[in-house]
Design a protein around this motif. Structure first.
Motif, PDB file in Angstrom:
ATOM      1  N   SER A  31       0.833  -1.203   0.000  1.00 33.03           N
ATOM      2  CA  SER A  31       0.000   0.000   0.000  1.00 33.03           C
ATOM      3  C   SER A  31       0.864   1.248   0.000  1.00 33.03           C
ATOM      4  O   SER A  31       2.010   1.223   0.460  1.00 33.03           O
ATOM      5  CB  SER A  31      -0.931   0.028   1.222  1.00 33.03           C
ATOM      6  OG  SER A  31      -1.929  -0.956   1.120  1.00 33.03           O
ATOM      7  N   LEU A  32       0.285   2.331  -0.508  1.00 33.12           N
ATOM      8  CA  LEU A  32       0.958   3.624  -0.540  1.00 33.12           C
ATOM      9  C   LEU A  32       0.455   4.459   0.622  1.00 33.12           C
ATOM     10  O   LEU A  32      -0.741   4.735   0.740  1.00 33.12           O
ATOM     11  CB  LEU A  32       0.677   4.345  -1.858  1.00 33.12           C
ATOM     12  CG  LEU A  32       1.374   5.699  -2.057  1.00 33.12           C
ATOM     13  CD1 LEU A  32       2.884   5.506  -2.183  1.00 33.12           C
ATOM     14  CD2 LEU A  32       0.827   6.410  -3.297  1.00 33.12           C
ATOM     15  N   LEU A  74      -1.100  11.361  -5.142  1.00 32.27           N
ATOM     16  CA  LEU A  74      -0.257  10.239  -5.530  1.00 32.27           C
ATOM     17  C   LEU A  74      -1.079   8.955  -5.615  1.00 32.27           C
ATOM     18  O   LEU A  74      -2.080   8.787  -4.927  1.00 32.27           O
ATOM     19  CB  LEU A  74       0.886  10.084  -4.533  1.00 32.27           C
ATOM     20  CG  LEU A  74       1.790  11.305  -4.358  1.00 32.27           C
ATOM     21  CD1 LEU A  74       2.875  11.023  -3.326  1.00 32.27           C
ATOM     22  CD2 LEU A  74       2.400  11.732  -5.687  1.00 32.27           C
ATOM     23  N   LYS A  75      -0.625   8.052  -6.467  1.00 34.10           N
ATOM     24  CA  LYS A  75      -1.310   6.782  -6.654  1.00 34.10           C
ATOM     25  C   LYS A  75      -0.337   5.638  -6.407  1.00 34.10           C
ATOM     26  O   LYS A  75       0.863   5.753  -6.668  1.00 34.10           O
ATOM     27  CB  LYS A  75      -1.884   6.692  -8.064  1.00 34.10           C
ATOM     28  CG  LYS A  75      -2.951   7.749  -8.363  1.00 34.10           C
ATOM     29  CD  LYS A  75      -3.480   7.598  -9.779  1.00 34.10           C
ATOM     30  CE  LYS A  75      -4.543   8.651 -10.075  1.00 34.10           C
ATOM     31  NZ  LYS A  75      -5.068   8.525 -11.457  1.00 34.10           N
ATOM     32  N   ALA A  76      -0.903   4.505  -5.931  1.00 35.55           N
ATOM     33  CA  ALA A  76      -0.064   3.359  -5.610  1.00 35.55           C
ATOM     34  C   ALA A  76       0.628   2.814  -6.845  1.00 35.55           C
ATOM     35  O   ALA A  76       1.762   2.334  -6.774  1.00 35.55           O
ATOM     36  CB  ALA A  76      -0.903   2.271  -4.951  1.00 35.55           C
ATOM     37  N   ASP A 131       7.521  12.218   0.472  1.00 35.67           N
ATOM     38  CA  ASP A 131       6.186  12.505  -0.062  1.00 35.67           C
ATOM     39  C   ASP A 131       5.225  11.353   0.197  1.00 35.67           C
ATOM     40  O   ASP A 131       4.009  11.544   0.273  1.00 35.67           O
ATOM     41  CB  ASP A 131       6.265  12.743  -1.574  1.00 35.67           C
ATOM     42  CG  ASP A 131       7.127  13.942  -1.922  1.00 35.67           C
ATOM     43  OD1 ASP A 131       6.866  15.024  -1.372  1.00 35.67           O
ATOM     44  OD2 ASP A 131       8.066  13.785  -2.733  1.00 35.67           O
ATOM     45  N   ALA A 132       5.757  10.143   0.321  1.00 36.58           N
ATOM     46  CA  ALA A 132       4.932   8.948   0.507  1.00 36.58           C
ATOM     47  C   ALA A 132       5.821   7.809   0.966  1.00 36.58           C
ATOM     48  O   ALA A 132       7.053   7.931   1.014  1.00 36.58           O
ATOM     49  CB  ALA A 132       4.234   8.580  -0.797  1.00 36.58           C
ATOM     50  N   ALA A 133       5.198   6.687   1.304  1.00 41.95           N
ATOM     51  CA  ALA A 133       5.929   5.474   1.673  1.00 41.95           C
ATOM     52  C   ALA A 133       5.212   4.274   1.096  1.00 41.95           C
ATOM     53  O   ALA A 133       3.997   4.288   0.886  1.00 41.95           O
ATOM     54  CB  ALA A 133       6.028   5.345   3.193  1.00 41.95           C
ATOM     55  N   ASP A 157      -2.804   8.786   5.507  1.00 42.75           N
ATOM     56  CA  ASP A 157      -3.855   8.069   4.797  1.00 42.75           C
ATOM     57  C   ASP A 157      -3.225   6.996   3.918  1.00 42.75           C
ATOM     58  O   ASP A 157      -2.045   7.094   3.546  1.00 42.75           O
ATOM     59  CB  ASP A 157      -4.666   9.005   3.889  1.00 42.75           C
ATOM     60  CG  ASP A 157      -5.644   9.877   4.657  1.00 42.75           C
ATOM     61  OD1 ASP A 157      -6.076   9.466   5.753  1.00 42.75           O
ATOM     62  OD2 ASP A 157      -5.974  10.966   4.149  1.00 42.75           O
ATOM     63  N   VAL A 158      -4.021   5.986   3.561  1.00 43.12           N
ATOM     64  CA  VAL A 158      -3.619   5.019   2.545  1.00 43.12           C
ATOM     65  C   VAL A 158      -4.261   5.450   1.237  1.00 43.12           C
ATOM     66  O   VAL A 158      -5.478   5.648   1.167  1.00 43.12           O
ATOM     67  CB  VAL A 158      -4.053   3.593   2.918  1.00 43.12           C
ATOM     68  CG1 VAL A 158      -3.806   2.637   1.755  1.00 43.12           C
ATOM     69  CG2 VAL A 158      -3.321   3.119   4.169  1.00 43.12           C
ATOM     70  N   ALA A 159      -3.451   5.625   0.208  1.00 40.52           N
ATOM     71  CA  ALA A 159      -3.954   6.077  -1.086  1.00 40.52           C
ATOM     72  C   ALA A 159      -4.344   4.888  -1.949  1.00 40.52           C
ATOM     73  O   ALA A 159      -3.504   4.071  -2.323  1.00 40.52           O
ATOM     74  CB  ALA A 159      -2.892   6.916  -1.789  1.00 40.52           C
ATOM     75  N   GLY A 160      -5.634   4.779  -2.277  1.00 40.55           N
ATOM     76  CA  GLY A 160      -6.102   3.734  -3.174  1.00 40.55           C
ATOM     77  C   GLY A 160      -6.027   2.344  -2.583  1.00 40.55           C
ATOM     78  O   GLY A 160      -5.939   2.148  -1.370  1.00 40.55           O
TER      79      GLY A 160
END
Length: 298
Positions: A148-149, A159-161, A216-218, A237-240
């Motif tokens: 997950s992103l 951003l998208k996974a 920016d994300a992980a 948050d988890v994106a998508g």
């Protein structure tokens, strides 16, 4: 992680069991404690217990785990008791097999080398069963997860996974992870602007990188990312949706007598209802496996 916890480059984890004694009770700063929950259906399987090698019965089983990945493995508020879904599973397997289990906190990228060196009998630390890892250890699958992103709350950069939205971004990953070694490098091949990969020694560092703005994300295992977002106080948050679902496996030294016994012990836990009770305790029912396999990747 692919659901892929850090991938070790080759070469270089309780339950208070009601109605029965718990032979896997452990003590010490790196051991799982009793008293966390009550599952009456888990008990020793005498037929399986009789097959455990005498040396293992005498010494007990030492499980190596990187205790930094809630809800799978993490420290309780006393900073010494190991809790989590895998910690509960460790204890339950010990009960079924009639063997004392001790969980030892080990850096993730040291677990497989430690198994090869005979320091530990098992590695239960959200290892994804991969063909490359199967070259040096065997796996017994027990859970299914994806990647997950993890992004700042509201996903301000949209951003998208999957896809190319991570191009030109700073992405945090765990040291030695498949995300760092396989996933992101593969994505980078399609990027005009390179992805800046920031690696951290454990999940705590990865999460802090995003909340602090250093990344920016992980990318992380789906249950770990979901738990991090839930526990972040609205900062993450988890994106998508998750992607790349694959089974986690118990890492066992090659040709160990414990491999088949672990598969049978998992089947016993599933039949008794204990397996799903453990997953339900941590909100992980969706990752339950219908069957357990040895070396599923190959």
């Amino acid at each position: 992680m692919s659901a892929l916890r850090p991938l070790v480059l080759l070469g270089s984890a309780t339950l208070l069991l009601a109605g029965c004694a718990d032979p896997s009770t452990t003590t010490g700063s790196s051991s799982a404690s009793a008293g966390a929950s009550s599952v009456a259906s888990i008990a020793e399987n005498t037929a399986l217990s009789a097959k455990v090698p005498a040396a293992v019965k005498a010494s007990g089983i030492t499980v190596a785990s990187d205790v930094s990945y809630p809800p799978m493995d993490f420290f309780a508020t006393d900073n010494k008791t190991v809790i989590g879904a895998e910690a509960d599973l460790d204890k339950a397997l010990g009960t079924v097999l009639g063997v004392k289990v001790t969980i030892t906190n080990v850096p993730f990228d040291s677990i497989i080398p430690g198994l090869q060196a005979g320091k530990y009998q098992l590695g239960i630390s959200s290892f994804t069963d991969t063909a490359e890892r199967e070259k040096v250890v065997d796996f017994v699958t027990y859970f299914n997860a994806g990647t997950s992103l993890l992004v700042p709350a509201g996903n301000p950069k949209a951003l998208k996974a999957e896809g190319d939205s991570l191009c030109g971004r700073t992405v945090a990953v765990a040291k030695g992870s498949t995300q760092a070694l396989v996933d992101l490098p593969a994505r980078a091949k399609t990027c005009k602007t390179p992805i800046k990969v920031s690696t951290y020694p454990d999940g705590t560092g990865v999460n802090l990188a995003v909340t602090s703005g250093r990344a920016d994300a992980a990318l992380a295992d789906s249950p770990v990312a979901a738990y991090a977002a839930k526990q972040s106080g609205g900062k993450l948050d988890v994106a998508g949706d998750s992607y790349g679902d694959a089974p986690f496996g118990i890492a066992v030294p090659k040709n160990s007598e414990l491999t088949g016994l672990l598969k049978s012990a998992l089947a016993d836990l599933k039949a008794s209802g204990g397996y799903r009770q453990i997953l339900a305790k941590w909100g992980l029912e969706s990752g339950a496996l219908d069957t357990f396999e040895i070396n599923a990747a190959s």
